[in-house]
Write a protein that holds these residues in place. Structure first.
Motif, PDB file in Angstrom:
ATOM      1  N   GLN A   1      -7.132   1.891  -6.399  1.00 32.03           N
ATOM      2  CA  GLN A   1      -7.162   3.041  -5.488  1.00 32.03           C
ATOM      3  C   GLN A   1      -8.427   2.991  -4.637  1.00 32.03           C
ATOM      4  OE1 GLN A   1      -9.193   6.259  -6.684  1.00 32.03           O
ATOM      5  NE2 GLN A   1      -9.146   6.806  -4.511  1.00 32.03           N
TER       6      GLN A   1
ATOM      7  N   SER B   1      -7.638   7.358   0.031  1.00 32.23           N
ATOM      8  CA  SER B   1      -6.347   8.009  -0.198  1.00 32.23           C
ATOM      9  C   SER B   1      -5.208   7.007  -0.314  1.00 32.23           C
ATOM     10  CB  SER B   1      -6.043   8.987   0.936  1.00 32.23           C
ATOM     11  OG  SER B   1      -5.931   8.292   2.172  1.00 32.23           O
ATOM     12  N   SER B   2      -5.541   5.760  -0.619  1.00 30.84           N
ATOM     13  CA  SER B   2      -4.526   4.709  -0.654  1.00 30.84           C
ATOM     14  C   SER B   2      -4.479   4.038  -2.023  1.00 30.84           C
ATOM     15  CB  SER B   2      -4.832   3.665   0.423  1.00 30.84           C
ATOM     16  OG  SER B   2      -3.891   2.621   0.380  1.00 30.84           O
TER      17      SER B   2
ATOM     18  N   THR C   1      -3.148   0.508  -3.807  1.00 30.71           N
ATOM     19  CA  THR C   1      -2.721  -0.858  -3.513  1.00 30.71           C
ATOM     20  C   THR C   1      -2.152  -1.497  -4.768  1.00 30.71           C
ATOM     21  OG1 THR C   1      -4.415  -1.120  -1.807  1.00 30.71           O
ATOM     22  CG2 THR C   1      -3.437  -3.132  -2.702  1.00 30.71           C
TER      23      THR C   1
ATOM     24  N   ASN D   1       0.821  -1.213   0.000  1.00 32.73           N
ATOM     25  CA  ASN D   1       0.000   0.000   0.000  1.00 32.73           C
ATOM     26  C   ASN D   1       0.852   1.259   0.000  1.00 32.73           C
ATOM     27  OD1 ASN D   1      -2.494  -1.387   0.099  1.00 32.73           O
ATOM     28  ND2 ASN D   1      -2.292  -1.638   2.336  1.00 32.73           N
ATOM     29  N   ILE D   2       0.347   2.285  -0.668  1.00 30.16           N
ATOM     30  CA  ILE D   2       0.998   3.597  -0.691  1.00 30.16           C
ATOM     31  C   ILE D   2      -0.055   4.631  -0.303  1.00 30.16           C
ATOM     32  CG2 ILE D   2       2.354   5.244  -2.055  1.00 30.16           C
ATOM     33  CD1 ILE D   2       2.672   2.937  -4.134  1.00 30.16           C
ATOM     34  N   GLU D   3       0.229   5.418   0.715  1.00 30.03           N
ATOM     35  CA  GLU D   3      -0.693   6.477   1.136  1.00 30.03           C
ATOM     36  C   GLU D   3      -0.389   7.755   0.363  1.00 30.03           C
ATOM     37  OE1 GLU D   3      -3.316   6.229   3.128  1.00 30.03           O
ATOM     38  OE2 GLU D   3      -2.889   4.074   3.340  1.00 30.03           O
TER      39      GLU D   3
END
Length: 340
Positions: free
Chosen positions: A38, A41-42, A44, A5-7
């Motif tokens: 998406q 706000s994340s 994956t 995951n990327i915030e």
């Protein structure tokens, strides 16, 4: 199935990362075989291969970094990130470092005040060579920005009062048409061969200012033969299409360098238009000067093609075909040698 995951800080950044109709993210998914989704706000990234997931994460983070530097994301930029990732061999730190190196440094501003940036590691090395050496020889295929970046760097030197003149030259060698068949006087005959230099000048300075600088003699565009007998002080001298010059002609050009001047020789040794009886001097020149202080040789490859992806693909296809032909020639020579 594995995932990471990327915030993301804002919805606007998310939209820019995905692109219109998700076109940017789709490029990453197709090349790496991962799924990118998406939610809120994340972002994956999912897939079956840890290395490919890490690669996708690093590319998305590099895209964020590009946005933070006010660079516009494009499909070509994503392909350049992916090309660097291919060289990373699934080593996480190497991949992260290589993708970030693609983020370009500003060479100068064009006449619309838009930064002209390097777009590949090879181009960055090219600009560093220009900064640190009196003579730079740049050899590479079409579309790698050899001439354009040289003109951009010359413009920056002129704007900073480091030079007084910009001199651009290239051999007037035919690629199919004969000079005698073209209409007009000598200047009109050679102008078509100098058109790429005019295009670069117009893009960097703007057509009006470029014309004014040429009228005042601050910018000079001329065939290479016009260099003989001159001493060029406080100038940036760009010799374009140098693969179409013989070694004696390049020696003549190089010995024109005067006080406070720099010279750049650019060329593509796969596109030589000289007759079969005439040898190109560019590679010989680079070999002769390789151990001389204050002279650098930069080799760009298909990885540095930035004109558009199709040009890079064309260059790659021709390189593969030429490699096959060379291998066949070597095998024939080996068989002949064995028979003798």
């Amino acid at each position: 199935m594995k995932s990471a995951n990327i915030e993301i800080d804002s919805l606007d950044i998310l939209q820019e990362l995905f692109g219109i109709n998700d076109k940017l993210i789709k490029v990453i998914e197709k090349r790496l075989g991962v799924s990118i989704t998406q939610r809120n706000s994340s972002i994956t990234v999912s897939g079956t291969n840890d290395g490919r997931i890490r690669s996708a994460v690093n590319i998305i983070e590099a895209m964020q970094e590009a946005l933070s530097k006010q660079q516009q994301l494009s499909v070509d930029m994503i392909h350049r990130f992916l090309d660097e990732t291919d060289e990373g061999d699934d080593q996480d730190e190497d991949i992260a470092d290589s993708t970030r190196k693609v983020l370009g440094d500003a060479v100068t501003l064009n006449y619309k005040n838009i930064p002209i940036r390097t777009k590949t590691i090879g181009q960055k090395n090219y600009i560093n060579a220009l900064k640190n050496n009196t003579v730079t020889i740049c050899i590479g295929p079409a579309g790698t920005g050899k001439t354009y970046l040289a003109v951009a760097y010359a413009a920056e030197m002129f704007r900073n009062d480091e030079i007084e003149r910009i001199i651009l030259s290239r051999p007037a060698i035919e690629a199919g048409e004969k000079l005698g068949f073209l209409p007009g006087d000598l200047q009109e005959k050679v102008d078509p061969y100098l058109k790429p230099l005019y295009d670069a000048l117009n893009d960097v300075f703007g057509p009006d200012q470029a014309a004014k600088l040429r009228e005042r003699g601050i910018i000079e565009v001329a065939p290479l033969a016009y260099m003989r007998g001159r001493t060029l002080n406080n100038s940036m001298i760009i010799i374009d299409e140098s693969q179409n010059a013989t070694l004696p002609i390049l020696k003549m050009a190089l010995t024109r360098i005067g006080v406070g001047s720099k010279m750049i020789l650019t060329g593509d040794v796969t596109q030589i238009d000289l007759s079969k009886e005439t040898d190109s001097g560019l590679q010989k020149c680079a070999s002769i000067l390789k151990n001389v202080d204050d002279i650098a040789t930069i080799s760009l490859t298909n990885r540095d093609v930035v004109r558009c992806k199709i040009v890079k693909d064309i260059v790659k296809a021709f390189e593969k075909e030429e490699a096959k032909a060379a291998e066949k020639t070597q095998k024939r020579a080996a068989r002949r040698s064995g028979r003798s």
